[in-house]
Design an enzyme around this catalytic site. Structure first.
Site, mmCIF file in Angstrom:
data_model
loop_
_atom_site.group_PDB
_atom_site.id
_atom_site.type_symbol
_atom_site.label_atom_id
_atom_site.label_comp_id
_atom_site.label_asym_id
_atom_site.label_seq_id
_atom_site.Cartn_x
_atom_site.Cartn_y
_atom_site.Cartn_z
ATOM 1 N N GLY A 210 0.821 -1.214 0.000
ATOM 2 C CA GLY A 210 0.000 0.000 0.000
ATOM 3 C C GLY A 210 0.844 1.247 0.000
ATOM 4 N N ASN A 211 0.234 2.373 0.229
ATOM 5 C CA ASN A 211 0.967 3.635 0.311
ATOM 6 C C ASN A 211 0.310 4.530 1.350
ATOM 7 O OD1 ASN A 211 -1.055 5.437 -1.080
ATOM 8 N ND2 ASN A 211 -0.730 3.884 -2.665
ATOM 9 N N ARG A 212 0.919 5.693 1.588
ATOM 10 C CA ARG A 212 0.491 6.522 2.713
ATOM 11 C C ARG A 212 -0.496 7.619 2.337
ATOM 12 N NH1 ARG A 212 4.756 6.451 6.879
ATOM 13 N NH2 ARG A 212 4.704 8.703 7.025
#
Ligand code: CTP
Length: 404
Positions: A210-212
């Site tokens: 995932g990412n932030r």
């Protein structure tokens, strides 16, 4: 008047959602506003006067017969920089639309000359009734802002359209009205698609890449477009945020799902804004069972395959003639030069370039950017709320649609 310090009147109607107005009141007072709460008599059956006066630090009157020497039925409305009514019941909308003045709140609505915002909450049948539709149309035609109710669980076992919009969404609508006043509905009749949040690419049933991305900028784009009259489809990858009021939300997980959902919504869209953080790669294979560690053995490397580039696809294909395509780019070095190259490579009309780094963290409420145009234009947006950047993007989109 400095509208950021403006006095706010919070009118509370007699509905079960009155308890959610306590949260709105907190948000307003914590952001520095003096708030006078004016509950209706039936609102007090749900949440009592001590709660409103304790949270606002001021008395909360219902009838015009209290503190008559202060002429509250006139002074409260005149002083206000904003009146927000939450929850606005069907009865309250009707009384406001017809100019009745049978309690302190309806008197206040008649004397206020500031922006007035209604956040309705009622059962679906009441919201859809022709009488309510007419009352909402009347209030809107007079310049009041009437938010669309949210969809979901209502009082009792039923679900549908009629829930009070999330207090955070109402607060943001208040803040925007205080900052910019009632804006013309310059995106009326337009369909816009916004993608937001971060995609999650699963490795197995419990793990993902995932990412932030917080989704806040995309949410601000969806919210502001709806406030400017557009029909909005928000294709939402992961974000821990409530649905914005009056927006069609399509929740997705992976980049491939986002690609499909944006493609479907873009077919008849006037503009598509790709604010989502889309993973460029996904695991080549998905393990249907949880991947277990093997004692004494090194882990298997994860191999990745490329995801479709949704923005580049839209830029190249333009599902609808004259469609305006907007991308985002987060850059650490030479943001403008890299942004120009990305704009050309992905063939978009506008590219919002953010410089990311130490000072600018993901998840913040503010943003600073430069919007690059395919026509060579450069529009800087100073550090400020994400809604300001969103409004600048919509100004530029509107101008391009008008010129098409
Ligand atoms: N985007 C997309 N599909 C992808 C990846 C990104 O539509 N598979 C969109 C994003 O929504 C955003 C823009 O493209 O609008 C960002 O471009 P991207 O190439 O992802 O930026 P970077 O990953 O920063 O590119 P690079 O690593 O080449 O700098």
């Amino acid at each position: 008047m400095n509208r950021a310090d403006a006095e706010v009147v919070l009118g509370v109607g007699g509905g079960i959602a009155a308890y959610k107005a306590c949260e709105l009141l907190r948000r307003l007072t914590e952001s520095g506003h003096t708030v006078t709460v004016v509950p209706t008599a039936s609102a007090l059956r749900f949440v009592g006067e001590p709660t409103w006066s304790a949270l606002s630090g001021r008395p909360a009157a219902t009838e015009v017969w209290e503190s008559v020497h202060e002429v509250p039925h006139v002074t409260i409305g005149r002083r206000a920089g904003l009146v927000v009514v939450a929850p606005a019941t069907a009865d309250l909308l009707a009384r406001a639309a017809h100019g009745l003045a049978d309690d302190l709140l309806t008197n206040t609505l008649l004397t206020a000359r500031c922006p007035v915002l209604f956040a309705p909450a009622m059962h679906t049948e009441m919201w859809e009734h022709p009488a309510t539709r007419d009352n909402v149309a009347t209030l809107r035609s007079r310049g009041c802002v009437v938010l669309e109710p949210a969809v979901g669980r209502l009082t009792g076992a039923d679900t549908g359209k009629g829930r009070l919009p999330d207090p955070e969404e109402i607060f943001r609508a208040c803040r925007r009205l205080l900052a910019r006043g009632v804006l013309p509905a310059d995106l009326e009749g337009r369909h816009v698609v916004v993608s937001a949040g971060g995609t999650r690419e699963p490795l197995d049933p419990v793990r993902f890449l995932g990412n932030r991305s917080s989704g806040k900028q995309g949410w601000a784009l969806a919210r502001t477009a709806a406030a400017r009259g557009a029909r909005v489809t928000l294709v939402a990858a992961h974000a821990e945020l409530p649905d914005p009021a009056g927006v069609d939300v399509v929740r997705v997980g992976t980049a491939v799902e986002l690609h499909r959902a944006v493609g479907a919504a873009a077919a008849d869209a006037d503009a598509v804004v790709m604010a989502a953080a889309v993973a460029d790669f996904r695991p080549a294979s998905y393990a249907t069972g949880k991947i277990k560690k093997q004692d004494g053995r090194d882990p298997e490397p994860v191999s990745l395959v490329r995801n479709p580039d949704v923005l580049a696809g839209l830029g190249a294909e333009r599902p609808r003639p004259g469609q305006v395509v907007v991308g985002f780019a987060a850059e650490t070095d030479d943001p403008l030069e890299n942004g120009r190259k990305k704009l050309a490579r992905k063939r978009c009309d506008l590219l919002v370039v953010n410089e990311v780094g130490e000072r600018r963290t993901f998840g913040s409420e503010e943003n600073e950017a430069v919007v690059l145009g395919a026509d060579g234009s450069e529009t800087p947006v100073p550090y400020g709320p994400k809604e300001d950047l969103a409004d600048t993007v919509w100004d530029l989109v509107r101008d391009r649609l008008a010129g098409a």
